[in-house]
Design a protein around this motif. Structure first.
Motif, PDB file in Angstrom:
ATOM      1  N   TRP A  78       1.481   4.742  16.231  1.00 51.39           N
ATOM      2  CA  TRP A  78       0.545   4.801  15.099  1.00 51.39           C
ATOM      3  C   TRP A  78       1.347   4.586  13.824  1.00 51.39           C
ATOM      4  CZ3 TRP A  78      -2.781   9.760  13.738  1.00 51.39           C
ATOM      5  CH2 TRP A  78      -3.693   9.431  12.712  1.00 51.39           C
ATOM      6  N   LEU A  79       1.156   3.436  13.211  1.00 51.40           N
ATOM      7  CA  LEU A  79       1.784   3.158  11.928  1.00 51.40           C
ATOM      8  C   LEU A  79       0.975   3.805  10.814  1.00 51.40           C
ATOM      9  CD1 LEU A  79       2.843  -0.617  11.934  1.00 51.40           C
ATOM     10  CD2 LEU A  79       4.281   1.393  12.319  1.00 51.40           C
ATOM     11  N   THR A  80       1.628   4.547   9.945  1.00 52.41           N
ATOM     12  CA  THR A  80       0.963   5.165   8.796  1.00 52.41           C
ATOM     13  C   THR A  80       1.732   4.767   7.543  1.00 52.41           C
ATOM     14  OG1 THR A  80       2.230   7.237   8.957  1.00 52.41           O
ATOM     15  CG2 THR A  80       0.169   7.088  10.216  1.00 52.41           C
ATOM     16  N   ILE A  81       1.003   4.339   6.520  1.00 53.76           N
ATOM     17  CA  ILE A  81       1.622   3.816   5.301  1.00 53.76           C
ATOM     18  C   ILE A  81       1.089   4.614   4.117  1.00 53.76           C
ATOM     19  CG2 ILE A  81       1.970   1.778   3.862  1.00 53.76           C
ATOM     20  CD1 ILE A  81       1.508   0.068   6.385  1.00 53.76           C
ATOM     21  N   ASP A  82       1.985   5.302   3.429  1.00 47.06           N
ATOM     22  CA  ASP A  82       1.597   6.237   2.372  1.00 47.06           C
ATOM     23  C   ASP A  82       1.715   5.626   0.974  1.00 47.06           C
ATOM     24  OD1 ASP A  82       1.420   7.998   4.468  1.00 47.06           O
ATOM     25  OD2 ASP A  82       2.731   9.515   3.589  1.00 47.06           O
ATOM     26  N   ASP A  83       0.988   6.254   0.037  1.00 50.44           N
ATOM     27  CA  ASP A  83       1.162   6.101  -1.419  1.00 50.44           C
ATOM     28  C   ASP A  83       0.445   4.907  -2.035  1.00 50.44           C
ATOM     29  OD1 ASP A  83       2.700   8.316  -1.127  1.00 50.44           O
ATOM     30  OD2 ASP A  83       4.601   7.396  -1.709  1.00 50.44           O
ATOM     31  N   PHE A 201      12.889   7.808   5.726  1.00 50.66           N
ATOM     32  CA  PHE A 201      13.125   8.130   4.315  1.00 50.66           C
ATOM     33  C   PHE A 201      13.127   6.855   3.465  1.00 50.66           C
ATOM     34  CE2 PHE A 201      14.754  11.713   6.676  1.00 50.66           C
ATOM     35  CZ  PHE A 201      14.274  12.795   5.956  1.00 50.66           C
ATOM     36  N   ASP A 202      12.074   6.055   3.655  1.00 51.06           N
ATOM     37  CA  ASP A 202      11.951   4.798   2.920  1.00 51.06           C
ATOM     38  C   ASP A 202      11.274   4.976   1.570  1.00 51.06           C
ATOM     39  OD1 ASP A 202       9.536   5.450   4.262  1.00 51.06           O
ATOM     40  OD2 ASP A 202       8.810   3.420   4.004  1.00 51.06           O
ATOM     41  N   GLY A 203      10.839   6.187   1.238  1.00 53.66           N
ATOM     42  CA  GLY A 203      10.209   6.408  -0.057  1.00 53.66           C
ATOM     43  C   GLY A 203      11.205   6.678  -1.159  1.00 53.66           C
ATOM     44  N   VAL A 204      12.484   6.863  -0.789  1.00 52.85           N
ATOM     45  CA  VAL A 204      13.532   7.118  -1.764  1.00 52.85           C
ATOM     46  C   VAL A 204      14.504   5.952  -1.759  1.00 52.85           C
ATOM     47  CG1 VAL A 204      13.314   9.618  -1.556  1.00 52.85           C
ATOM     48  CG2 VAL A 204      14.855   8.405  -0.028  1.00 52.85           C
ATOM     49  N   ASN A 205      15.516   6.031  -2.613  1.00 49.57           N
ATOM     50  CA  ASN A 205      16.495   4.953  -2.699  1.00 49.57           C
ATOM     51  C   ASN A 205      17.161   4.742  -1.344  1.00 49.57           C
ATOM     52  OD1 ASN A 205      17.932   2.956  -4.027  1.00 49.57           O
ATOM     53  ND2 ASN A 205      19.632   4.330  -4.504  1.00 49.57           N
ATOM     54  N   CYS A 206      17.141   3.516  -0.842  1.00 52.28           N
ATOM     55  CA  CYS A 206      17.600   3.244   0.515  1.00 52.28           C
ATOM     56  C   CYS A 206      17.834   1.752   0.672  1.00 52.28           C
ATOM     57  CB  CYS A 206      16.546   3.712   1.522  1.00 52.28           C
ATOM     58  SG  CYS A 206      14.957   2.844   1.309  1.00 52.28           S
ATOM     59  N   THR A 207      18.290   1.366   1.856  1.00 52.81           N
ATOM     60  CA  THR A 207      18.362  -0.037   2.237  1.00 52.81           C
ATOM     61  C   THR A 207      17.540  -0.219   3.508  1.00 52.81           C
ATOM     62  OG1 THR A 207      20.294   0.233   3.672  1.00 52.81           O
ATOM     63  CG2 THR A 207      20.707  -0.193   1.305  1.00 52.81           C
ATOM     64  N   PRO A 208      17.006  -1.417   3.751  1.00 53.16           N
ATOM     65  CA  PRO A 208      16.238  -1.626   4.986  1.00 53.16           C
ATOM     66  C   PRO A 208      17.021  -1.279   6.236  1.00 53.16           C
ATOM     67  CG  PRO A 208      15.841  -3.420   3.451  1.00 53.16           C
ATOM     68  CD  PRO A 208      16.938  -2.591   2.846  1.00 53.16           C
ATOM     69  N   VAL A 225       4.550   6.897  12.981  1.00 55.55           N
ATOM     70  CA  VAL A 225       5.614   6.344  12.145  1.00 55.55           C
ATOM     71  C   VAL A 225       5.226   6.457  10.683  1.00 55.55           C
ATOM     72  CG1 VAL A 225       7.094   4.339  11.727  1.00 55.55           C
ATOM     73  CG2 VAL A 225       6.120   4.710  14.015  1.00 55.55           C
ATOM     74  N   LEU A 226       6.082   7.085   9.893  1.00 60.16           N
ATOM     75  CA  LEU A 226       5.846   7.246   8.459  1.00 60.16           C
ATOM     76  C   LEU A 226       6.533   6.125   7.688  1.00 60.16           C
ATOM     77  CD1 LEU A 226       5.028   8.820   5.880  1.00 60.16           C
ATOM     78  CD2 LEU A 226       7.140  10.132   6.135  1.00 60.16           C
ATOM     79  N   LEU A 227       5.734   5.350   6.946  1.00 60.72           N
ATOM     80  CA  LEU A 227       6.236   4.292   6.074  1.00 60.72           C
ATOM     81  C   LEU A 227       5.570   4.424   4.708  1.00 60.72           C
ATOM     82  CD1 LEU A 227       6.044   1.329   8.632  1.00 60.72           C
ATOM     83  CD2 LEU A 227       8.133   2.494   7.860  1.00 60.72           C
ATOM     84  N   HIS A 228       6.079   3.688   3.726  1.00 57.77           N
ATOM     85  CA  HIS A 228       5.534   3.736   2.370  1.00 57.77           C
ATOM     86  C   HIS A 228       5.361   2.328   1.826  1.00 57.77           C
ATOM     87  CE1 HIS A 228       7.245   7.789   2.823  1.00 57.77           C
ATOM     88  NE2 HIS A 228       6.370   8.179   1.909  1.00 57.77           N
ATOM     89  N   GLU A 241       8.561  -5.000   7.766  1.00 58.01           N
ATOM     90  CA  GLU A 241       8.754  -6.113   8.701  1.00 58.01           C
ATOM     91  C   GLU A 241       9.830  -5.788   9.731  1.00 58.01           C
ATOM     92  OE1 GLU A 241       8.747 -10.881   9.003  1.00 58.01           O
ATOM     93  OE2 GLU A 241       9.363 -10.043   7.057  1.00 58.01           O
ATOM     94  N   ALA A 242      10.908  -5.135   9.323  1.00 57.82           N
ATOM     95  CA  ALA A 242      11.954  -4.758  10.279  1.00 57.82           C
ATOM     96  C   ALA A 242      11.408  -3.815  11.338  1.00 57.82           C
ATOM     97  CB  ALA A 242      13.128  -4.118   9.537  1.00 57.82           C
ATOM     98  N   VAL A 243      10.554  -2.881  10.940  1.00 57.48           N
ATOM     99  CA  VAL A 243       9.948  -1.960  11.900  1.00 57.48           C
ATOM    100  C   VAL A 243       9.033  -2.717  12.859  1.00 57.48           C
ATOM    101  CG1 VAL A 243       8.312  -0.038  12.139  1.00 57.48           C
ATOM    102  CG2 VAL A 243      10.135   0.067  10.419  1.00 57.48           C
TER     103      VAL A 243
END
Length: 278
Positions: A78-83, A201-208, A225-228, A241-243
């Protein structure tokens, strides 16, 4: 896709923690009276921690039931996309279409009211919505009182019902924080709280790459799966896309939790990334 009874986790007893709180403080008072502060103080600190720590644990059931995984062994997630919605929403939808994936968009009420066209696009392309608070008060959500918390959740529910034509059935706390006053609002509105089992932790400063490395071990059958979208770092599209590519490589389908089971088990055609201009 998943047994409806498994998905239906609306709180039935939202104040069940209250007697335990009263009992713990009576125990502290008794210890302080009988054995002085040498025992009473440690017990007071421990009792406060017992009721405070679960607020910050996204999958804790202490204050409200939570759906953190899907049941069964079928090869789906289950893909979930926040914000959202955000300026990135159309591109996110294009990515999901390209990889034949479906997702639930946990939207902020104020943002949905400001971009109703994007909400309509999400629904028109076969995805669904979730309640992610009305104003997304990230730094203080954990300490909202009963009236303010109720307004945050109910105002978002009203906004999404107004824009989408029907209220959502899913709810996710801001940053996963769930204090004692979330459950009464969920019970009143008939909402099921959704956590996650895979977070990069893709909602904060990060790299793919760093996000994918954190997610990869947890991208398994039944994962939530939590994504933003729309984060300031600008990497969300590359991360999504990587996910999707990783799910495809693992033979996992991204589906909505109450989607009907596929009639046939024929594998879908691999998806190649869109060509880039020379």
């Amino acid at each position: 896709m998943t047994d409806p009874e498994t998905l239906n986790r609306i709180p039935r007893r939202p104040w069940r923690w209250l007697p335990w709180l009263v009992a713990s403080q009576l125990l502290v008072a008794l210890a302080w009276w009988k054995a002085s502060w040498l025992l009473g103080l440690p017990l007071m600190v421990a009792s406060h921690a017992l009721f405070m720590v679960p607020v910050f644990l996204p999958n804790s059931r202490f204050y409200a039931p939570v759906l953190s995984r899907l049941s069964g062994a079928a090869p789906h997630v289950w893909l979930t996309i926040d914000d959202g919605p955000s300026d990135e929403t159309p591109a996110v939808l294009d990515l999901l279409d390209r990889y034949q994936a479906k997702a639930t968009f946990f939207m902020v009420g104020e943002r949905a009211l400001a971009r109703p066209d994007l909400v309509a696009q999400v629904l028109a392309r076969g995805h669904d919505l979730g309640n992610h608070s009305h104003s997304h008060p990230q730094t203080r959500f954990w300490r909202l009182g009963p009236a303010t918390m109720g307004r945050e959740i109910s105002a978002c529910q009203q906004a999404l019902a107004q824009v989408a034509g029907a209220p959502p059935r899913w709810y996710r706390s801001v940053v996963g924080m769930t204090n004692p006053f979330v459950a009464p609002a969920l019970k009143r509105l008939g909402l099921t709280r959704v956590g996650w089992s895979a977070r990069g932790f893709d909602g904060v400063n990060c790299t793919p790459q760093s996000v994918l490395e954190r997610l990869r071990p947890d991208l398994q059958a039944g994962a939530i799966v939590l994504l933003h979208e729309g984060a300031a770092h600008g990497h969300n599209l590359a991360i999504i896309e990587a996910v999707l590519q990783e799910l495809q490589a693992k033979g996992l389908r991204a589906e909505l939790p109450d989607a009907p089971a596929p009639i046939a088990d024929a594998p879908s055609s691999p998806v190649r990334p869109a060509p880039t201009a020379a």
